[in-house]
Design a protein around this motif. Sequence first.
Motif, PDB file in Angstrom:
ATOM      1  N   ALA A  33       0.685  -1.277   0.053  1.00 35.05           N
ATOM      2  CA  ALA A  33      -0.117  -0.134   0.005  1.00 35.05           C
ATOM      3  C   ALA A  33       0.861   1.172   0.131  1.00 35.05           C
ATOM      4  O   ALA A  33       1.730   1.272   0.817  1.00 35.05           O
ATOM      5  N   GLN A  34       0.673   2.162  -0.880  1.00 35.07           N
ATOM      6  CA  GLN A  34       1.364   3.271  -1.020  1.00 35.07           C
ATOM      7  C   GLN A  34       0.665   4.419  -0.247  1.00 35.07           C
ATOM      8  O   GLN A  34      -0.561   4.750  -0.716  1.00 35.07           O
ATOM      9  N   VAL A  35       1.520   5.332   0.251  1.00 35.38           N
ATOM     10  CA  VAL A  35       0.562   6.346   1.115  1.00 35.38           C
ATOM     11  C   VAL A  35       1.507   7.938   0.931  1.00 35.38           C
ATOM     12  O   VAL A  35       2.839   7.474   0.941  1.00 35.38           O
ATOM     13  N   LEU A  36       0.941   8.656   1.006  1.00 38.38           N
ATOM     14  CA  LEU A  36       1.354  10.194   1.058  1.00 38.38           C
ATOM     15  C   LEU A  36       0.879  11.021   2.023  1.00 38.38           C
ATOM     16  O   LEU A  36      -0.564  10.719   2.357  1.00 38.38           O
ATOM     17  N   ILE A  37       1.292  12.052   2.500  1.00 36.10           N
ATOM     18  CA  ILE A  37       0.837  12.825   3.300  1.00 36.10           C
ATOM     19  C   ILE A  37       1.199  14.417   2.824  1.00 36.10           C
ATOM     20  O   ILE A  37       2.370  14.580   2.382  1.00 36.10           O
ATOM     21  N   THR A  38       0.569  15.253   2.766  1.00 37.81           N
ATOM     22  CA  THR A  38       0.683  16.866   2.480  1.00 37.81           C
ATOM     23  C   THR A  38       1.267  17.545   3.548  1.00 37.81           C
ATOM     24  O   THR A  38       1.241  17.106   4.997  1.00 37.81           O
ATOM     25  N   GLU A  39       1.850  18.609   3.367  1.00 36.03           N
ATOM     26  CA  GLU A  39       2.250  19.653   4.219  1.00 36.03           C
ATOM     27  C   GLU A  39       0.922  20.369   4.794  1.00 36.03           C
ATOM     28  O   GLU A  39      -0.198  20.082   4.277  1.00 36.03           O
ATOM     29  N   PRO A  40       0.818  20.865   6.116  1.00 34.18           N
ATOM     30  CA  PRO A  40      -0.469  21.478   6.522  1.00 34.18           C
ATOM     31  C   PRO A  40      -0.937  22.333   5.428  1.00 34.18           C
ATOM     32  O   PRO A  40      -0.243  23.237   4.755  1.00 34.18           O
ATOM     33  N   ILE A  41      -2.349  22.329   5.406  1.00 38.66           N
ATOM     34  CA  ILE A  41      -2.988  23.206   4.602  1.00 38.66           C
ATOM     35  C   ILE A  41      -3.829  24.328   5.282  1.00 38.66           C
ATOM     36  O   ILE A  41      -4.735  23.677   6.209  1.00 38.66           O
ATOM     37  N   PRO A  42      -3.611  25.504   5.261  1.00 38.57           N
ATOM     38  CA  PRO A  42      -4.528  26.470   5.829  1.00 38.57           C
ATOM     39  C   PRO A  42      -6.042  26.407   5.698  1.00 38.57           C
ATOM     40  O   PRO A  42      -6.548  26.120   4.575  1.00 38.57           O
ATOM     41  N   ASN A  43      -6.729  26.398   6.833  1.00 39.27           N
ATOM     42  CA  ASN A  43      -8.150  26.189   6.860  1.00 39.27           C
ATOM     43  C   ASN A  43      -8.582  25.100   6.379  1.00 39.27           C
ATOM     44  O   ASN A  43      -9.903  25.166   5.670  1.00 39.27           O
ATOM     45  N   LEU A  44      -7.944  23.911   6.276  1.00 33.94           N
ATOM     46  CA  LEU A  44      -8.627  22.865   5.804  1.00 33.94           C
ATOM     47  C   LEU A  44      -9.870  22.442   6.647  1.00 33.94           C
ATOM     48  O   LEU A  44      -9.936  22.463   7.856  1.00 33.94           O
ATOM     49  N   ASP A  45     -10.966  22.114   5.950  1.00 31.94           N
ATOM     50  CA  ASP A  45     -12.191  22.049   6.544  1.00 31.94           C
ATOM     51  C   ASP A  45     -12.546  20.480   6.322  1.00 31.94           C
ATOM     52  O   ASP A  45     -13.864  20.149   6.082  1.00 31.94           O
ATOM     53  N   ILE A  46     -11.779  19.469   6.139  1.00 29.12           N
ATOM     54  CA  ILE A  46     -12.148  18.071   6.096  1.00 29.12           C
ATOM     55  C   ILE A  46     -11.680  17.495   7.326  1.00 29.12           C
ATOM     56  O   ILE A  46     -10.600  17.412   7.828  1.00 29.12           O
ATOM     57  N   ARG A  47     -12.911  16.702   7.743  1.00 31.17           N
ATOM     58  CA  ARG A  47     -12.617  15.871   9.027  1.00 31.17           C
ATOM     59  C   ARG A  47     -13.387  14.511   8.844  1.00 31.17           C
ATOM     60  O   ARG A  47     -14.481  14.473   8.567  1.00 31.17           O
TER      61      ARG A  47
END
Length: 370
Positions: A243-257
């Motif tokens: 399984a390949q995975v990635l993660i982003t840098e912090p995204i200002p005002n991210l509204d996904i929970r």
Amino acid sequence: MELSYWELKNWFTDVDYTIVGSGIVGLHAGLRLRERFPAAKILVLERGMLPQGASTKNAGFACFGSLSEIMDDLKTHSEEDVVRLVEKRWQGLQLLRKRLGDAAIDFKPHGGYEIFLKEDERGFTDCLSKLPFVNDILKPLFKADVFSKETDRFGFKNIQDYLIFNPFEAQIDTGNMMQELLKHAVASNILILNQQTVTSYLDKENEVEVVLNDFSFISKKILFATNGFAHTLTKGAVQPARAQVLITEPIPNLDIRGTFHLDRGYYYFRNIGDRILLGGGRNLDFETENTTEFGQTKIVQNKLEDLLKNVILPNQEFQIAHRWSGIMGVGNSKTPVVTQLSENVFCGVRLGGMGVAIGSLVGTELADLI
């Protein structure tokens, strides 16, 4: 391996139970053995610096299967088997929470969502039509409807009009979970040695000779909890699945929970604070991804970035912070293999990508085979 008298005495003499693999299954097996045999000498051997397969590399989904995954399972498993699988996953999650505590694993009950791409209208309408039936077969277990239709409030693009919501799903912190499990194991006087590869073993009827490269020792029993690396052990009943995975840098005002699935669970994403973790895509190239080798491929990484750009974070700037991979154990059946291989040899493997959910229960069942 040149060992001193002290090393031989404390780690490799009078071993009652040797567990191969220090992931979720292996440590739960050790903790269950400690409950049953308070005076036993329990040794855990781990080939990696950290658990090698998926226990510290997964996405941290406390889930038991999206609607499309469950419908997919119903094509190859009986209704009774599918319900039993969901029940075991749910029981495993409750066991994990009870043993470690919600605070320690950073349990966040945001619920789970399944999204359907614009081009997957057939899959979407199929799921909507089967939703009442799946709710009916799961109702005796959850005493409520598991799946419901909701409008998209997250601003996704190029998807069907509705999401399918599951209030019983949650997020955990995978790193915290494994640290807490390790603390419990050490506090229970379970010995753990890392970077030790079991190259072979020989069941001698009353004991097992365990071979580590050029060194061997005797254990009364040996339990394998190596999941995706158990191919030869189970005569092919378990296949590795990367399984390949990635993660982003912090995204200002991210509204996904929450936790999110798409395409029968082959893709999955979630927020970690203000970052997005996204993984999956092995269905793009099953042959290449059925491997025990860690790493990334262009075809999968390009697809993950495309989903970020055109579906999950449209019209938003983002940077990829990190990429990694983990090795799961899958097979023709989703049912885990928890079995006795010979007089003193046992295994608990093939978690089917549901290790967080079912691993604690498989570890407990593995220990209870003794």
